[in-house]
Structures are given as structure tokens and as C-alpha cells.
Design an enzyme around this catalytic site. Structure first.
Site, PDB file in Angstrom:
ATOM      1  N   CYS A   1       0.828  -1.203   0.000  1.00  0.00           N
ATOM      2  CA  CYS A   1       0.000   0.000   0.000  1.00  0.00           C
ATOM      3  C   CYS A   1       0.868   1.261   0.000  1.00  0.00           C
ATOM      4  O   CYS A   1       1.855   1.366   0.733  1.00  0.00           O
ATOM      5  CB  CYS A   1      -0.915  -0.001   1.203  1.00  0.00           C
ATOM      6  SG  CYS A   1      -2.083  -1.376   1.200  1.00  0.00           S
TER       7      CYS A   1
ATOM      8  N   GLU B   1      -6.837  -4.296  13.278  1.00  0.00           N
ATOM      9  CA  GLU B   1      -6.777  -2.883  12.932  1.00  0.00           C
ATOM     10  C   GLU B   1      -8.183  -2.366  12.669  1.00  0.00           C
ATOM     11  O   GLU B   1      -9.042  -3.110  12.201  1.00  0.00           O
ATOM     12  CB  GLU B   1      -5.911  -2.672  11.685  1.00  0.00           C
ATOM     13  CG  GLU B   1      -4.446  -2.964  11.935  1.00  0.00           C
ATOM     14  CD  GLU B   1      -3.607  -2.736  10.699  1.00  0.00           C
ATOM     15  OE1 GLU B   1      -4.172  -2.507   9.611  1.00  0.00           O
ATOM     16  OE2 GLU B   1      -2.369  -2.798  10.819  1.00  0.00           O
TER      17      GLU B   1
ATOM     18  N   SER C   1      -4.672   0.896  11.445  1.00  0.00           N
ATOM     19  CA  SER C   1      -3.889   0.826  10.226  1.00  0.00           C
ATOM     20  C   SER C   1      -3.003   2.055  10.121  1.00  0.00           C
ATOM     21  O   SER C   1      -3.319   3.120  10.657  1.00  0.00           O
ATOM     22  CB  SER C   1      -4.821   0.768   9.016  1.00  0.00           C
ATOM     23  OG  SER C   1      -4.143   1.082   7.828  1.00  0.00           O
TER      24      SER C   1
END
Length: 557
Positions: A197, A447, A473
Site C-alpha cells: 500500500c 486494525e 492501520s
């Protein structure tokens, strides 16, 4: 006399008694010549599920080429991986942090069982990075870690987007501000290829950490996943592991207290993920260095925030590479006198020497100069109070909300909190409390990106705060307090909370409290009973029985 580079592997490959082992290895394609060389374990975290680790077989092939070119015999093996982005908000997310321990344990078992002379680990998504570093530290064989690299940003309506935008769009969709078609259009372009990511979320935060710890080659982590230069970095990493074996330079000589403090500074300077707290404490545990939550607050308070990165900034990880890489951040921190410049790295050079070779792209705005930081202090603070006697973590980068007093809205699971946000039941001024999501209570300490992104997407990011014994997160932003310890499942004060209790979060004062006396909190807890374990058998049940508090890194001891 030259050092014996096959000191360990001889026990597997040499002598008449090892003929059965050699026969088995020859069946797998290894020759007598291969078995006469040092055996180098290549721990790969490749999976076919999701982009973060999908390309690691390609990189492993290049790593093995480098090992062979430098005179070693690579032996590749695989371990598990869980994609946080895919499992987020679902029951499966509970397996993510658990996987960190399984990754470290499985690499340890294969390396010990096969008597490797050295080890290189290839990581991609969030838990594979600390898991592989923990294994390297535990085994203390000459070795290093190679990060698979970041995904390229997607493009939507003329702007760069990441998976963070999709999560926040879910909240916007529920609030009725975007259509089904707009959500689908964003979903289709947000993740254009391989790599982890793209913001300074947990994967890129821990990749940054790996360079500042010295366990990855400086300059290798910031190379994006899909670039040709990543193959070159992989080949160089394969060569480097042989060099480490020649020099007998081991992880515990590299991952020292000074290196750990350098890593903390890198998190603070880049607005990194709160998960780095858990993971660095866990890595410190492997090298027997005492690291406390307060170390993060202490170092963050003197480290300027320099990187203008998502989730709160403008840029993504590929922009860091174009600007000069994490090496440029190291250069800034050496100049500021914040780094321990003499800390050694896998190259044999100090981090100060590596930092001095940084090159900065003219006109870049991603990594700010020391004279113009985004803020004078880093992004992490530790709060304590009658709700978190062992502490909790808040990331303050990218938002101005540092004080909030409001009524508690208490939920015993992430799903119930997410449903309340989606249905419009959370109002301005509320303090969302999500409990029984800690290391034991989850188990696995999920998360909460689904909830936090939904809060932001619903337009409540500046007026609603959240606290949880779970995690956040790296893509989370806003006034969110995670890792609240002791957790609810262990009878922590968060278990005593009820709807409408007044909660005060005071970042400047480093406090998090409920407006109740200690006597009243204890009276409520006297009637409290621990919940039934959610898993009675298998790895999740074992984890819940063994795992430590989040304040101690959520390690299994």
C-alpha cells in the site's frame, strides 16, 4: 586461516553418514558442486493473494542469482502472509498480527532444521516485515531483509489515490455523498499493480524502519515494486548476504539500542504507523534490548516531522523514491544531530556514512528541509491515565485535534461500531470506544481502518475521537488512541466503560481518562467477568493463551 563459511551446513552435507541427505537434495536438483558451497536460506513471503507479496517470486529469483554469483547455494522456502487490506474489517483480520509470530517461528524452524550458513528474508506487506526481522534477530545468522517495495499510485479524477481513499470512500458512500458508480470507479483504479500500500502506512513505515535499523541495504526499501531497479536491488541483496557471511556480521551486532532509537526517529520524521510501536518493541525483545513505549514519546518529541506523506500528507511512497529515498531522511536527521550516526548497517558502513551519500532531487517537496518542517515534533505520543495505566498510542501527524471531551459510545466489537457509523448513529462530539479487540480479546488485535475511515468519510473526522484496545492501520488519521492497555479481556479499565461516560483525551497533557473515581471504576470491575474465548482450539487459541500485553509488543512468551 580463512574462516569456515560452511561451519553450519557441513553437518547436513558432509561425510559418508550424510549420503541419505545428499541423495534427497540431489532429487530436488542440487549438485555436488552446489552442496560444496555455503547454503543460504532464502525466506520468501510470497503469496498469490493481493498485490503486496505477489511479485516476490520474481525478486527471489534475482536474489538467488546474486547468491550464486557470489559463491553460495540458495535454498528458497516460503512462509505465510496475511493481507491486511483484504482482511480489514472482517473476522479474518484477527489473523494478521498472529501471522507475525508464525512467520518468525516458521523461518526459525526451517533455518535451524536445514543448518543454513546465512539467511536472507524477502518481505512485502505489513506483518511480513517485522516477522522476518524478528526471525533474523532470533537466529542471529549473517543475514538481511529485502523489502518488496511500494505499489504505484492509482489515478482518479486527475489525482493520485491509494487504498486509503477507497476505505474513506466507503464512509462517504454510506453518508450518501458519493454514488455506487463513483465508488466502483475508484475501486477499479486505486491499486494499479504489484507492491505494498502506497502511503506511509504500516508496510512502508516498517520498510523505512528496516533501513534505519541497518538490517536492509540503505536505498533498497524505497525502490518501488514494479521498477527495474528493484530487480537490481534484489541481486545486490543476494550478493550482500554472502558478504555478510564472509565478514561474519550478524543481526544482533546491527540491531542495537542505538539502531532501535534510529528506527523510532524514522517513524517520527515520516509520520509513520502506530504499528511500529508494537513491532519495534517485539524486535527489541528478540535482541534482548529493553524498549519502552515512553522511548517513542521521548524520541518523537525531539524529531521534526519532515515527510509530507499520506495518510495525512500529499505524497506517496513512490514520490519518496523520486525525491531521494529514505537515505535523504537519514541525511536530514544526521544533520539535525538526532541519529546515532555510528550505528553499523549490513553494508559494514555506518548509517552516518550511508546518509552522507544521499542525493536530493532538485525542487522536490516530499521531504522537507530542517528549516521548514511540517511540525517541529514527530507524530507519535503516549498517553496514560485511569483508562490506560500501561499506556496507549496516538498518532498526531496530520490533524489539529489534540483535546476532546465527550460521551462514550461503547462497542464490544469492530463490526458493531462500524454498523453504528454507517447507520448514522455516531454524532459529533462522541468518543467511540471499541473493546475486546486486543491481543487476547480479539484475539489478534485487529486494525480499525474500516471504522476510522468510515468516520472520516462521514465527515466526522474533526469532531469524533476513538479509543480501542485494538490497533490502527497506518492509513488511519484523526484523534485515535490505540493499543489501550491493559486490554478489556484482561480486566483493564476500558472494560468498565458504559455509554455516556465522559471521556477526556488530552494529548498535550499526555492523559486519557474517564471522569470517574478509581473507587467507582474498581466497583464496576468487581462485577466484570472475562468473556468466553472466541477460539477454543488451534493457532488462535494458542496465541490468546501466550500473547503479552500490547505495551510489551504483543509477543508470545
Amino acid at each position: 586461516m580463512a574462516r569456515d563459511l560452511r561451519q553450519r551446513s557441513r553437518a547436513i552435507t558432509e561425510g559418508p553418514s550424510r549420503a541419505p541427505a545428499r541423495a534427497m537434495l540431489k532429487a530436488a536438483g542440487f549438485s555436488d558442486e552446489d552442496l560444496s558451497r555455503p547454503l543460504i536460506g532464502v525466506a520468501n513471503t510470497w503469496i498469490e493473494i493481493g498485490p503486496c507479496n505477489f511479485h516476490l517470486r520474481r525478486l527471489a529469483a534475482k536474489v538467488k542469482e546474486g547468491i550464486r554469483a557470489a559463491g553460495g547455494t540458495p535454498m528458497e522456502f516460503n512462509t505465510v502472509s496475511i493481507s491486511d487490506g483484504i482482511t480489514m474489517g472482517a473476522e479474518g483480520m484477527k489473523t494478521s498480527l498472529v501471522s507475525r509470530e508464525v512467520i518468525a517461528d516458521s523461518i526459525e524452524l526451517v533455518a535451524r532444521g536445514n543448518m543454513f550458513d546465512a539467511l536472507i528474508a524477502i518481505s512485502g506487506c505489513d506483518k511480513t516485515i517485522p516477522g522476518t526481522i524478528m526471525a533474523l534477530a532470533r537466529l542471529d545468522l549473517p543475514g538481511l531483509m529485502l523489502y518488496g517495495g511500494s505499489i504505484e499510485p492509482g489515478r482518479y479524477e486527475g489525482r493520485d489515490v491509494t487504498i486509503q481513499d477507497v476505505f474513506e470512500a466507503v464512509g462517504a458512500h454510506a453518508a450518501g455523498t458519493i454514488s455506487d458508480a463513483e465508488l466502483k470507479a475508484l475501486e477499479d483504479v486505486a491499486c494499479p499493480g504489484v507492491g505494498a500500500c502506497g502511503g506511509q502506512f504500516t508496510a512502508n513505515t516498517m520498510a523505512t524502519v528496516s533501513e534505519f535499523l541497518g538490517i536492509s541495504i540503505m536505498g533498497s526499501a524505497s525502490v518501488p515494486a514494479a521498477r527495474e531497479e528493484k530487480d537490481q536491488a534484489a541481486f545486490a541483496a543476494g550478493e550482500m548476504v554472502m558478504d555478510l557471511l564472509e565478514r561474519d556480521l550478524r543481526p544482533r551486532q546491527i540491531i542495537t539500542r542505538d539502531a532501535l532509537e534510529n528506527a523510532i526517529a524514522s517513524v517520527a520524521a515520516t509520520g509513520g504507523s502506530t504499528n511500529a510501536v508494537l513491532h519495534l518493541i517485539a524486535i527489541a525483545n528478540e535482541v534482548e534490548v529493553e524498549l519502552e513505549m515512553e522511548d517513542f514519546d521521548r524520541i518523537s518529541s525531539k524529531t521534526p516531522l519532515l515527510a509530507d506523506l499520506k495518510p495525512s500528507g500529499r505524497y506517496v511512497a513512490t514520490d519518496v523514491y523520486e525525491a531521494g529515498g529514505w537515505q535523504l531522511v537519514a541525511n536530514r536527521l544526521v544533520e539535525a544531530g538526532i541519529l546515532h550516526s555510528d550505528a553499523i548497517t549490513v553494508t559494514g558502513r555506518t548509517i552516518g556514512e550511508e546518509a552522507r551519500e544521499a542525493t536530493e532531487t532538485a525542487g522536490q517537496e516530499v521531504i522537507r528541509p530542517l528549516s521548514d518542517p511540517i511540525s517541529p515534533t514527530g507524530g507519535l505520543v503516549v498517553l496514560r491515565g485511569n483508562l490506560a495505566p500501561e499506556g496507549c498510542i496516538v498518532k498526531i501527524a496530520g490533524h489539529n485535534m489534540t483535546y476532546h471531551r465527550g460521551p462514550a459510545r461503547v462497542f464490544d466489537s469492530e463490526e458493531s461500531a462500524f454498523e453504528a457509523v454507517q447507520s448514522g448513529d455516531i454524532k459529533k462530539g462522541d468518543v467511540v470506544v471499541i473493546r475486546y479487540e486486543g491481543p487476547v480479546g480479539g484475539p489478534g488485535m485487529r486494525e480499525m481502518l474500516g471504522v476510522t475511515a468510515a468516520i472520516v468519510g462521514a465527515g466526522l473526522g474533526d469532531s469524533v475521537s476513538l479509543l480501542t484496545d485494538g490497533r490502527f492501520s497506518g492509513a488511519t488519521h484523526g484523534l485515535m488512541a490505540g493499543h489501550v492497555a491493559p486490554e478489556a479481556a484482561r480486566g483493564g479499565p476500558i472494560a468498565a466503560l458504559r455509554d455516556e461516560d465522559q471521556i477526556v483525551i488530552d494529548v498535550e497533557g499526555r492523559r486519557i481518562d474517564v471522569e470517574m473515581s478509581q473507587v467507582d471504576i474498581q466497583a464496576r470491575l468487581e462485577d466484570w467477568q472475562p468473556p468466553e474465548p472466541r477460539y477454543k482450539r488451534g493457532v488462535m487459541a494458542k496465541y490468546a493463551k501466550l500473547v503479552s500485553s500490547a505495551s510489551r509488543g504483543a509477543v508470545c512468551v
